[in-house]
Design a protein around this motif. Structure first.
Motif, PDB file in Angstrom:
ATOM      1  N   THR A 197      55.205  27.290  58.182  1.00 51.63           N
ATOM      2  CA  THR A 197      56.459  26.928  57.533  1.00 51.63           C
ATOM      3  C   THR A 197      56.582  27.686  56.216  1.00 51.63           C
ATOM      4  N   PRO A 198      57.712  27.577  55.517  1.00 51.55           N
ATOM      5  CA  PRO A 198      57.790  28.182  54.182  1.00 51.55           C
ATOM      6  C   PRO A 198      56.700  27.686  53.243  1.00 51.55           C
ATOM      7  N   GLY A 199      56.236  26.442  53.429  1.00 48.02           N
ATOM      8  CA  GLY A 199      55.122  25.938  52.629  1.00 48.02           C
ATOM      9  C   GLY A 199      53.857  26.741  52.863  1.00 48.02           C
ATOM     10  N   THR A 200      53.664  27.224  54.086  1.00 41.12           N
ATOM     11  CA  THR A 200      52.510  28.063  54.384  1.00 41.12           C
ATOM     12  C   THR A 200      52.573  29.364  53.592  1.00 41.12           C
ATOM     13  N   VAL A 201      53.758  29.946  53.529  1.00 39.36           N
ATOM     14  CA  VAL A 201      53.927  31.192  52.773  1.00 39.36           C
ATOM     15  C   VAL A 201      53.622  30.960  51.298  1.00 39.36           C
ATOM     16  N   ILE A 202      54.090  29.844  50.763  1.00 41.28           N
ATOM     17  CA  ILE A 202      53.801  29.511  49.361  1.00 41.28           C
ATOM     18  C   ILE A 202      52.297  29.373  49.149  1.00 41.28           C
ATOM     19  N   GLY A 203      51.633  28.704  50.087  1.00 38.87           N
ATOM     20  CA  GLY A 203      50.188  28.546  49.986  1.00 38.87           C
ATOM     21  C   GLY A 203      49.455  29.875  50.017  1.00 38.87           C
ATOM     22  N   LEU A 204      49.905  30.799  50.881  1.00 36.89           N
ATOM     23  CA  LEU A 204      49.261  32.108  50.977  1.00 36.89           C
ATOM     24  C   LEU A 204      49.400  32.885  49.665  1.00 36.89           C
ATOM     25  N   LEU A 205      50.582  32.899  49.102  1.00 38.66           N
ATOM     26  CA  LEU A 205      50.783  33.610  47.845  1.00 38.66           C
ATOM     27  C   LEU A 205      49.973  32.976  46.712  1.00 38.66           C
ATOM     28  N   THR A 206      49.818  31.652  46.762  1.00 44.73           N
ATOM     29  CA  THR A 206      49.033  30.964  45.735  1.00 44.73           C
ATOM     30  C   THR A 206      47.568  31.342  45.801  1.00 44.73           C
ATOM     31  N   ILE A 207      47.015  31.363  47.001  1.00 49.07           N
ATOM     32  CA  ILE A 207      45.584  31.669  47.115  1.00 49.07           C
ATOM     33  C   ILE A 207      45.300  33.132  46.813  1.00 49.07           C
ATOM     34  N   LEU A 208      46.269  34.011  47.013  1.00 43.76           N
ATOM     35  CA  LEU A 208      46.057  35.403  46.650  1.00 43.76           C
ATOM     36  C   LEU A 208      45.884  35.538  45.138  1.00 43.76           C
ATOM     37  N   GLY A 209      46.713  34.809  44.394  1.00 40.90           N
ATOM     38  CA  GLY A 209      46.574  34.820  42.942  1.00 40.90           C
ATOM     39  C   GLY A 209      45.246  34.248  42.501  1.00 40.90           C
ATOM     40  N   TYR A 210      44.796  33.166  43.141  1.00 44.46           N
ATOM     41  CA  TYR A 210      43.518  32.552  42.775  1.00 44.46           C
ATOM     42  C   TYR A 210      42.359  33.490  43.091  1.00 44.46           C
ATOM     43  N   SER A 211      42.389  34.099  44.274  1.00 48.83           N
ATOM     44  CA  SER A 211      41.324  35.025  44.651  1.00 48.83           C
ATOM     45  C   SER A 211      41.253  36.192  43.678  1.00 48.83           C
ATOM     46  N   LEU A 212      42.411  36.686  43.279  1.00 48.77           N
ATOM     47  CA  LEU A 212      42.458  37.802  42.342  1.00 48.77           C
ATOM     48  C   LEU A 212      41.901  37.397  40.972  1.00 48.77           C
ATOM     49  N   TYR A 213      42.155  36.157  40.564  1.00 48.42           N
ATOM     50  CA  TYR A 213      41.646  35.672  39.283  1.00 48.42           C
ATOM     51  C   TYR A 213      40.124  35.711  39.255  1.00 48.42           C
ATOM     52  N   ASP A 214      39.492  35.182  40.285  1.00 52.19           N
ATOM     53  CA  ASP A 214      38.027  35.185  40.344  1.00 52.19           C
ATOM     54  C   ASP A 214      37.485  36.612  40.329  1.00 52.19           C
ATOM     55  N   THR A 215      38.131  37.498  41.077  1.00 47.13           N
ATOM     56  CA  THR A 215      37.672  38.882  41.158  1.00 47.13           C
ATOM     57  C   THR A 215      37.795  39.582  39.808  1.00 47.13           C
ATOM     58  N   VAL A 216      38.895  39.370  39.106  1.00 47.11           N
ATOM     59  CA  VAL A 216      39.112  40.024  37.811  1.00 47.11           C
ATOM     60  C   VAL A 216      38.100  39.538  36.785  1.00 47.11           C
ATOM     61  N   VAL A 217      37.716  38.269  36.850  1.00 45.18           N
ATOM     62  CA  VAL A 217      36.706  37.752  35.920  1.00 45.18           C
ATOM     63  C   VAL A 217      35.397  38.521  36.077  1.00 45.18           C
ATOM     64  N   VAL A 218      34.982  38.735  37.323  1.00 49.35           N
ATOM     65  CA  VAL A 218      33.747  39.489  37.567  1.00 49.35           C
ATOM     66  C   VAL A 218      33.919  40.936  37.141  1.00 49.35           C
ATOM     67  N   PHE A 219      35.066  41.536  37.463  1.00 48.58           N
ATOM     68  CA  PHE A 219      35.297  42.935  37.104  1.00 48.58           C
ATOM     69  C   PHE A 219      35.304  43.135  35.592  1.00 48.58           C
ATOM     70  N   ASP A 220      35.828  42.160  34.869  1.00 46.08           N
ATOM     71  CA  ASP A 220      35.852  42.281  33.411  1.00 46.08           C
ATOM     72  C   ASP A 220      34.435  42.295  32.848  1.00 46.08           C
ATOM     73  N   GLY A 221      33.580  41.401  33.368  1.00 50.30           N
ATOM     74  CA  GLY A 221      32.189  41.412  32.933  1.00 50.30           C
ATOM     75  C   GLY A 221      31.486  42.703  33.301  1.00 50.30           C
ATOM     76  N   LEU A 222      31.808  43.237  34.484  1.00 50.89           N
ATOM     77  CA  LEU A 222      31.191  44.488  34.913  1.00 50.89           C
ATOM     78  C   LEU A 222      31.660  45.655  34.051  1.00 50.89           C
ATOM     79  N   LYS A 223      32.922  45.648  33.679  1.00 50.63           N
ATOM     80  CA  LYS A 223      33.451  46.712  32.822  1.00 50.63           C
ATOM     81  C   LYS A 223      32.744  46.720  31.464  1.00 50.63           C
ATOM     82  N   GLU A 224      32.523  45.542  30.883  1.00 57.04           N
ATOM     83  CA  GLU A 224      31.848  45.453  29.599  1.00 57.04           C
ATOM     84  C   GLU A 224      30.380  45.844  29.718  1.00 57.04           C
ATOM     85  N   GLY A 225      29.742  45.383  30.793  1.00 54.75           N
ATOM     86  CA  GLY A 225      28.312  45.650  30.947  1.00 54.75           C
ATOM     87  C   GLY A 225      27.990  47.092  31.269  1.00 54.75           C
ATOM     88  N   SER A 226      28.953  47.829  31.851  1.00 52.92           N
ATOM     89  CA  SER A 226      28.671  49.200  32.274  1.00 52.92           C
ATOM     90  C   SER A 226      29.099  50.237  31.250  1.00 52.92           C
TER      91      SER A 226
END
Length: 370
Positions: free
Chosen positions: A190-219
């Motif tokens: 349903t349209p609710g499914t689409v909303i859920g998919l877009l929401t989890i993409l943002g959440y997944s990206l948030y976790d990934t960027v946190v790790v990438f930021d630490g890696l950028k500083e450490g390297s």
């Protein structure tokens, strides 16, 4: 400090850790297996598209003692299509039938009114045309494509193209698994499914960027030292944010699990299933991909760089020299103060082993020189 907090501090300082990056082939294999299963489920079973996408009719009944099973049987026998019946809180029923023509909708409405023994106008009918569903689907795909493009551009500017590519692969991984689970479970899209998919993409990206930021500083200035390769530094950065990733994932999953298993399952509020399943599967897949897919992929891509190949060669040579000196009973090279300065310039964190050479020329408890 709690045990989890103590563990997080030790992970951040590099005192303990798990070799996520070193065992990346295992995680790649698991992800490939899950992804293939999702694709096979999608190809064999397909998605159960709601009437918002396929077109159809929704019939809402007044209060009735007729069971959902009886209403479903009546609707299916009359329309010739599969019906989805949900009980609402005020003892009314919501009967949804896809792919109905206006004539079939009228006949189904009449059959339901007769079954419930109520006037025809008491059974409310909403007809959704398939063209409206196509418009929603087109807009959803357009929004998803725009989101992906913007993510890649932003990460390439803020970090580098390798991290942007790894994040994109992780996002596609999360999408594929979530859609595949929908196909296997058979929940309605349903349209609710689409909303859920877009929401989890943002959440997944948030976790990934946190790790990438630490890696950028450490390297930063990583090539000026010879203690760690890029993969090892990536693994240290990943371990440093591990507890944070686990905490945020668990906190996010708890309310979603309540919606899915208690609200949708135990209490029978089926309308919560479409968005809650997308969120639950997507959040779990996003946390997994941030830890086991995105960072190892960056390490794989980065290790192909000539500078990182040269660094890895220097690290191996230095470790071989240290091993030879240890066998000869000499102090290893990384026990000197010059190496401490080198590591600090490279952004390396973590406790170092203290050797006797550190205390040379120092006194006892008073700190006076001998």
């Amino acid at each position: 400090m709690s045990r989890l907090g103590t563990l997080g501090a030790r992970l951040y300082r590099g005192e303990v850790g798990y070799d996520f990056v070193g065992k990346r082939k295992i995680w790649y294999g698991i992800s490939i297996l899950i992804t293939i299963t999702a694709i096979v489920g999608l190809a064999v079973r397909g998605l159960n598209m709601g009437i918002e996408f396929s077109g159809g009719a929704v019939f809402t009944t007044p209060k009735t003692s007729v069971s959902a099973t009886q209403a479903r049987t009546t609707a299916e026998e009359t329309s010739g299509h599969t019906a989805v019946v949900q009980k609402l809180g005020d003892r009314t029923l919501r009967v949804q039938v896809s792919d109905l023509t206006p004539e079939q909708s009228r006949k189904t409405q009449e059959a339901l009114a007769k079954k419930l023994n109520v006037p025809l106008d008491k059974v409310n009918t909403d007809i959704v045309g398939p063209s409206w569903g196509d418009q929603i689907a087109d807009k959803a795909w357009t929004g998803l494509a725009a989101f992906m493009v913007l993510v890649v551009i932003y990460l390439a500017i803020a970090f580098e193209w390798r991290m942007a590519l790894a994040a994109l692969i992780a996002l596609v991984h999360d999408l594929t698994i979530t859609v595949g689970v929908y196909a296997l479970v058979g929940f309605e899209v349903t349209p609710g499914t689409v909303i859920g998919l877009l929401t989890i993409l943002g959440y997944s990206l948030y976790d990934t960027v946190v790790v990438f930021d630490g890696l950028k500083e450490g390297s930063k200035d990583l090539t000026k030292q010879a203690r760690f390769t890029y993969s090892e530094m990536a693994n240290r950065s990943l371990n440093g944010t591990l507890v944070r990733s686990i905490n945020t994932t668990v906190v996010a999953l708890l309310p979603v699990a309540g919606l899915l298993f208690i609200g949708g399952g135990f209490l029978g509020a089926g309308m919560l299933n479409d968005i809650s399943l997308a969120l639950f599967v997507g959040l779990a897949a996003g946390a997994y991909s941030s830890i086991f897919i995105a960072t190892p992929l960056v390490a794989d891509l980065k290790e192909r760089d000539p500078q990182m190949k040269a660094l890895a060669k220097r690290v191996r040579a230095r470790r071989a020299a240290d091993a030879a000196k240890a066998e000869a009973g000499e102090a290893p090279e990384d026990a000197t103060d010059a190496d401490d300065a080198e590591d600090a310039a490279a952004g390396v964190v973590g406790q170092r082993s203290q050797t006797a050479s550190r205390n040379r020329g120092r006194g006892g408890a008073t700190g006076k020189r001998r």
